[in-house]
Enzyme design. Structure first.
Site, PDB file in Angstrom:
ATOM      1  N   ARG A  52      37.121  42.748 -46.056  1.00 19.98           N
ATOM      2  CA  ARG A  52      35.837  42.184 -46.285  1.00 19.98           C
ATOM      3  C   ARG A  52      35.080  42.495 -44.758  1.00 19.98           C
ATOM      4  O   ARG A  52      33.747  42.588 -45.053  1.00 19.98           O
ATOM      5  CB  ARG A  52      35.804  40.736 -46.726  1.00 19.98           C
ATOM      6  CG  ARG A  52      36.135  40.938 -48.178  1.00 19.98           C
ATOM      7  CD  ARG A  52      36.412  39.490 -48.643  1.00 19.98           C
ATOM      8  NE  ARG A  52      36.622  39.474 -50.214  1.00 19.98           N
ATOM      9  CZ  ARG A  52      36.452  38.456 -51.050  1.00 19.98           C
ATOM     10  NH1 ARG A  52      35.932  37.294 -50.316  1.00 19.98           N
ATOM     11  NH2 ARG A  52      36.667  38.703 -52.196  1.00 19.98           N
ATOM     12  N   ASP A 152      23.681  25.873 -51.768  1.00 21.00           N
ATOM     13  CA  ASP A 152      24.933  26.756 -51.635  1.00 21.00           C
ATOM     14  C   ASP A 152      24.890  27.172 -49.928  1.00 21.00           C
ATOM     15  O   ASP A 152      23.705  27.195 -49.562  1.00 21.00           O
ATOM     16  CB  ASP A 152      24.957  27.765 -52.497  1.00 21.00           C
ATOM     17  CG  ASP A 152      26.397  28.281 -52.576  1.00 21.00           C
ATOM     18  OD1 ASP A 152      27.046  28.008 -53.538  1.00 21.00           O
ATOM     19  OD2 ASP A 152      26.885  29.227 -51.576  1.00 21.00           O
TER      20      ASP A 152
HETATM   21  C1  LIG Z   1      33.939  29.265 -56.533  1.00 23.41           C
HETATM   22  S1  LIG Z   1      31.977  28.915 -56.444  1.00 23.41           S
HETATM   23  C2  LIG Z   1      31.689  27.632 -57.651  1.00 23.41           C
HETATM   24  C3  LIG Z   1      30.408  27.480 -58.055  1.00 23.41           C
HETATM   25  C4  LIG Z   1      30.182  26.229 -59.119  1.00 23.41           C
HETATM   26  N1  LIG Z   1      30.289  25.157 -58.540  1.00 23.41           N
HETATM   27  C5  LIG Z   1      31.297  26.383 -60.395  1.00 23.41           C
HETATM   28  O1  LIG Z   1      32.051  25.548 -60.260  1.00 23.41           O
HETATM   29  O2  LIG Z   1      31.141  27.207 -61.145  1.00 23.41           O
HETATM   30  C6  LIG Z   1      32.081  28.196 -54.754  1.00 23.41           C
HETATM   31  C7  LIG Z   1      30.921  28.107 -54.035  1.00 23.41           C
HETATM   32  O3  LIG Z   1      30.889  27.554 -52.903  1.00 23.41           O
HETATM   33  C8  LIG Z   1      30.029  27.901 -51.674  1.00 23.41           C
HETATM   34  N2  LIG Z   1      30.483  27.459 -50.449  1.00 23.41           N
HETATM   35  C9  LIG Z   1      31.648  27.769 -49.829  1.00 23.41           C
HETATM   36  N3  LIG Z   1      31.815  27.059 -48.868  1.00 23.41           N
HETATM   37  C10 LIG Z   1      30.726  26.120 -48.717  1.00 23.41           C
HETATM   38  C11 LIG Z   1      30.168  25.233 -47.625  1.00 23.41           C
HETATM   39  N4  LIG Z   1      30.886  24.910 -46.640  1.00 23.41           N
HETATM   40  N5  LIG Z   1      29.026  24.345 -48.216  1.00 23.41           N
HETATM   41  C12 LIG Z   1      28.470  24.828 -49.164  1.00 23.41           C
HETATM   42  N6  LIG Z   1      28.939  25.874 -50.119  1.00 23.41           N
HETATM   43  C13 LIG Z   1      29.965  26.518 -49.774  1.00 23.41           C
HETATM   44  C14 LIG Z   1      30.285  29.560 -52.192  1.00 23.41           C
HETATM   45  O4  LIG Z   1      29.165  30.120 -51.297  1.00 23.41           O
HETATM   46  C15 LIG Z   1      30.453  29.759 -53.574  1.00 23.41           C
HETATM   47  O5  LIG Z   1      29.020  29.981 -53.893  1.00 23.41           O
END
Ligand SMILES: C[S@@+](CC[C@H](N)C(=O)[O-])C[C@H]1O[C@@H](n2cnc3c(N)ncnc32)[C@H](O)[C@@H]1O
Length: 285
Positions: A52, A152
Site C-alpha cells: 500500500r 470518517d
Molecule cells: C470497515 S469501515 C466501517 C464502515 C461502517 N461503519 C460499517 O460498519 O459498515 C471503517 C471505517 O473507519 C474509518 N476510520 C478508521 N480509523 C478512523 C479514525 N481514527 N477516525 C475515524 N474514522 C476512522 C475508515 O476510514 C473506514 O471508512
C-alpha cells in the site's frame, strides 16, 4: 476498513510494486499509524503495508521508503497523512449491514422519536456512505426525517459518500419496491447505477473527523452508530473513543457497535440492551 478485509491490495500491488520495508521502517509506520489514527497494524502485515505504501510513494515518484517518509514528515498541509490513512485502511461496508440495528431502530427508536420530537443521529466512521444512507432510508420509510451527521477519517471515502452514486449490485436484488421509491436509476453511462434520491441525501451531512483526536463540540445525539472501526484500535484507544461517544449521547441515547465488537473489558457507563446495542442511562424517552 481493516488491512485484513481488503482484497484490493493484491490488485493495487499488481500496478505498483511494493517498496521494500526493513523491520525498523515497518515499526516506524506502525507507531505513526497508532499515534495519528489509533490503528493497530500489528505483526504479519508487513507485506500488505509495503504494497500500500508502494502505491502512494510511486504516485509521488518516490522509489524507496526513506524518501517517502521524509516527504511524509515534512508535509505541513496534512495531505500526506490523509493519503497514508486512505492507503492503510479499506472501507468495507454495505447497505443495511447488520440488519438487527435497523430492526431495532424501527421497533424502538423511531416510534419514540415520533412521540418526543426531533431525532439526531451520528454515523461515526461512515466510510463510503452506505451506513448513513441506510439510516436515512430506514427513517424516511417510517415517515421520519432525522438529521444524520456522518463522519470518517478518509477523505477518499467521504468523496464517494457525497457523490451518492452506487452500483446496482450494492443493493439487494431484485430491488425492493420501498427502496426503489428513494433511488434514481442511472441511464446512459450511469446504467447499472443508482443515485440516492435528493430528499434522502438532504438528511445526511458529511464531514471529516478523526475519532481518536479530541472531538469538537457535537450533539447530543439520540443515536450513534460506531461500527466496525473500534475493532482495529487498541483497548486503550477503544476506551478513549467510547468515552468521547458516551459524552455526546443524550441521556437515554443509544450506541450501536459492530456485532464483532464488544465493549467487554472496556470501562464505560452504558447499559447493554442486546448484543452490539448499548444505552446511556437516564432520559425519559
Ligand atoms: C470497515 S469501515 C466501517 C464502515 C461502517 N461503519 C460499517 O460498519 O459498515 C471503517 C471505517 O473507519 C474509518 N476510520 C478508521 N480509523 C478512523 C479514525 N481514527 N477516525 C475515524 N474514522 C476512522 C475508515 O476510514 C473506514 O471508512
Amino acid at each position: 476498513m481493516s488491512l485484513g478485509e481488503s482484497s484490493s491490495v493484491s490488485s493495487s500491488a499488481g500496478v505498483a510494486p511494493p517498496i521494500q520495508l526493513t523491520a525498523k521502517e515497518f515499526a516506524t509506520i506502525c507507531s505513526l499509524a497508532k499515534e495519528e489514527f489509533g490503528l493497530e497494524l500489528g505483526q504479519g502485515k508487513e507485506q500488505l503495508v509495503a504494497a500500500r505504501l508502494g502505491k502512494v510513494a510511486r504516485r509521488h515518484g518516490f522509489r524507496d521508503f526513506p524518501t517517502y517518509y521524509k516527504y511524509l514528515k515534512a508535509d505541513q498541509s496534512g495531505q500526506a497523512l490523509v493519503e497514508l490513512i486512505d492507503a492503510l485502511t479499506t472501507n468495507h461496508t454495505s447497505f443495511f449491514r447488520e440488519p438487527a440495528h435497523f430492526d431495532f431502530m424501527v421497533r424502538e427508536i423511531l416510534p419514540a422519536a415520533k412521540r418526543s420530537g426531533a431525532l439526531s443521529i451520528w454515523s461515526a466512521a461512515c466510510s463510503t456512505g452506505e451506513e448513513p444512507y441506510s439510516i436515512a432510508l430506514t427513517a424516511r420509510e417510517q415517515g421520519e426525517t432525522p438529521q444524520i451527521m456522518a463522519t470518517d477519517i478518509s477523505t477518499r471515502a467521504l468523496d464517494t459518500a457525497r457523490r451518492a452514486v452506487y452500483s446496482a449490485e450494492r443493493f439487494e436484488q431484485p430491488l425492493p419496491a420501498w427502496l426503489r421509491k428513494h433511488l434514481l436509476k442511472g441511464e446512459g453511462q450511469w446504467q447499472g447505477h443508482y443515485r440516492i434520491g435528493p430528499q434522502v441525501q438532504a438528511m445526511v451531512s458529511f464531514r471529516r473527523l478523526n475519532l481518536i483526536e479530541p472531538l469538537p463540540s457535537l450533539g447530543p445525539f439520540q443515536l450513534i452508530f460506531c461500527r466496525n472501526v473500534m475493532i482495529y484500535f487498541s483497548r486503550e484507544t477503544q476506551e478513549h473513543v467510547v468515552r468521547q461517544l458516551e459524552e455526546r449521547l443524550e441521556p437515554g441515547g443509544y450506541l450501536f457497535v459492530g456485532h464483532s465488537e464488544s465493549l467487554t473489558g472496556i470501562q464505560h457507563n452504558l447499559q447493554q440492551l442486546q448484543p452490539a446495542i448499548y444505552r446511556k442511562r437516564g432520559g425519559s424517552r
